[in-house]
Design a protein around this motif. Sequence first.
Motif, PDB file in Angstrom:
ATOM      1  N   VAL A 195       0.824  -1.211   0.000  1.00 20.86           N
ATOM      2  CA  VAL A 195       0.000   0.000   0.000  1.00 20.86           C
ATOM      3  C   VAL A 195       0.857   1.259   0.000  1.00 20.86           C
ATOM      4  CG1 VAL A 195      -1.660   1.354   1.346  1.00 20.86           C
ATOM      5  CG2 VAL A 195      -2.005  -1.100   1.061  1.00 20.86           C
ATOM      6  N   THR A 196       1.869   1.303   0.865  1.00 15.10           N
ATOM      7  CA  THR A 196       2.703   2.506   0.951  1.00 15.10           C
ATOM      8  C   THR A 196       3.716   2.568  -0.182  1.00 15.10           C
ATOM      9  OG1 THR A 196       4.190   1.365   2.509  1.00 15.10           O
ATOM     10  CG2 THR A 196       2.423   2.727   3.432  1.00 15.10           C
ATOM     11  N   GLY A 197       4.311   1.418  -0.543  1.00 14.85           N
ATOM     12  CA  GLY A 197       5.346   1.409  -1.569  1.00 14.85           C
ATOM     13  C   GLY A 197       4.816   1.672  -2.959  1.00 14.85           C
ATOM     14  N   LEU A 198       3.605   1.197  -3.241  1.00 19.12           N
ATOM     15  CA  LEU A 198       3.001   1.439  -4.559  1.00 19.12           C
ATOM     16  C   LEU A 198       2.001   2.586  -4.520  1.00 19.12           C
ATOM     17  CD1 LEU A 198       2.462  -2.198  -5.920  1.00 19.12           C
ATOM     18  CD2 LEU A 198       4.408  -0.656  -6.219  1.00 19.12           C
ATOM     19  N   ARG A 199       1.891   3.204  -3.355  1.00 17.00           N
ATOM     20  CA  ARG A 199       1.024   4.367  -3.175  1.00 17.00           C
ATOM     21  C   ARG A 199      -0.413   4.072  -3.605  1.00 17.00           C
ATOM     22  NH1 ARG A 199       5.141   9.264  -5.067  1.00 17.00           N
ATOM     23  NH2 ARG A 199       6.820   8.722  -3.636  1.00 17.00           N
ATOM     24  N   VAL A 200      -0.913   2.967  -3.107  1.00 16.49           N
ATOM     25  CA  VAL A 200      -2.286   2.574  -3.413  1.00 16.49           C
ATOM     26  C   VAL A 200      -3.234   3.576  -2.763  1.00 16.49           C
ATOM     27  CG1 VAL A 200      -3.998   0.748  -3.218  1.00 16.49           C
ATOM     28  CG2 VAL A 200      -1.579   0.166  -3.499  1.00 16.49           C
ATOM     29  N   GLY A 201      -4.135   4.142  -3.535  1.00 17.12           N
ATOM     30  CA  GLY A 201      -4.966   5.212  -3.017  1.00 17.12           C
ATOM     31  C   GLY A 201      -6.454   4.966  -3.097  1.00 17.12           C
ATOM     32  N   LYS A 202      -7.207   5.943  -2.642  1.00 19.45           N
ATOM     33  CA  LYS A 202      -8.662   6.043  -2.682  1.00 19.45           C
ATOM     34  C   LYS A 202      -9.360   4.880  -1.990  1.00 19.45           C
ATOM     35  CE  LYS A 202      -9.030   9.124  -6.640  1.00 19.45           C
ATOM     36  NZ  LYS A 202      -9.650   9.373  -7.966  1.00 19.45           N
ATOM     37  N   GLN A 203      -9.437   3.725  -2.630  1.00 26.13           N
ATOM     38  CA  GLN A 203     -10.201   2.622  -2.041  1.00 26.13           C
ATOM     39  C   GLN A 203      -9.636   2.163  -0.704  1.00 26.13           C
ATOM     40  OE1 GLN A 203      -9.334   2.996  -5.151  1.00 26.13           O
ATOM     41  NE2 GLN A 203     -10.831   2.180  -6.606  1.00 26.13           N
ATOM     42  N   TYR A 204      -8.351   2.404  -0.475  1.00 29.60           N
ATOM     43  CA  TYR A 204      -7.722   1.979   0.775  1.00 29.60           C
ATOM     44  C   TYR A 204      -7.394   3.155   1.696  1.00 29.60           C
ATOM     45  CZ  TYR A 204      -7.401  -2.724  -1.057  1.00 29.60           C
ATOM     46  OH  TYR A 204      -7.732  -3.975  -1.539  1.00 29.60           O
TER      47      TYR A 204
END
Length: 289
Positions: A195-204
């Motif tokens: 999540v942090t390394g790929l900068r997963v956004g919005k839904q998470y």
Amino acid sequence: MKRFFKIASAVLLLASSSIALNAQTNPADESWELAKKQAQKEKKLIFVDLYFTGCMPCAQMDKEVFPDPKVAAVLSKDFVTFKSDILKEEIGKKLCMKYGVTGFPTFLFMNADGKVIDIAGGFQNVEQFTALLQNAKDAAKKGIFKKYSPQINEKEYPDFYVQAYMANKRNVPFDVIDTYLKSKDATDEVSFVIVTGLRVGKQYDDSFLFSSKKFAQDYGRWNVTTHVFGILQRKKKEFEKKNDLKGFQELVNDSKELYTPEEFTKYSGILLKDFGVEKVVTNPYTLQK
């Protein structure tokens, strides 16, 4: 600076030894293992500097902070220091993958067994960096470590994540990431660094904000505060659409304890500045002569 291991450079200097090893005969992983062995032998902690050539704050640390007598004295006495260019050296890429590193420089503070004491990053002046070193020493004495496993094992990660760091293939479709994360515990180490390394956004975003204080305790403030700031930047747009400045201020204040007072003053100021002010972008090609 004394006793910096320069991986994949001309030589590897072992601080308390007169032996100079040609890096070409020592693969990057082996050099990392040598650093850990030295730390075990000398009963010291490990300081890792992850940087890349051309990084301005990285160069500023090299010029202004690491050579400072106060900093050099602490590093020489209590740490084995290890430096890696993350664009050129495989071990640097692996360490970035392991800890979901996205900003540079990033500093890792570990014990000789590879247990993480803390992670920090960005330019730190002499006083700030000296405090980081002292805090790392104090935490290690108390046996306080982060939840990261001590070893780097690529098999623990999904292939898309390994490729993102090792082959710079970072344009991973969200559905691929989402499918993986939904099959795992959202609070475990691998899920966190994805999540942090790929900068997963919005839904998470909401679930990450909800767990941010626990994440900071388990995995360190640096990656958490960096990701939270990105989330709040996205949230700002949502609150601006509703013209809800009060609601956004409350959301920003909820994250206050994640930051130092100085950090919070800086980042909250950035977030709240020009709230609701329309951003006008002028196309230079439409300007009349």
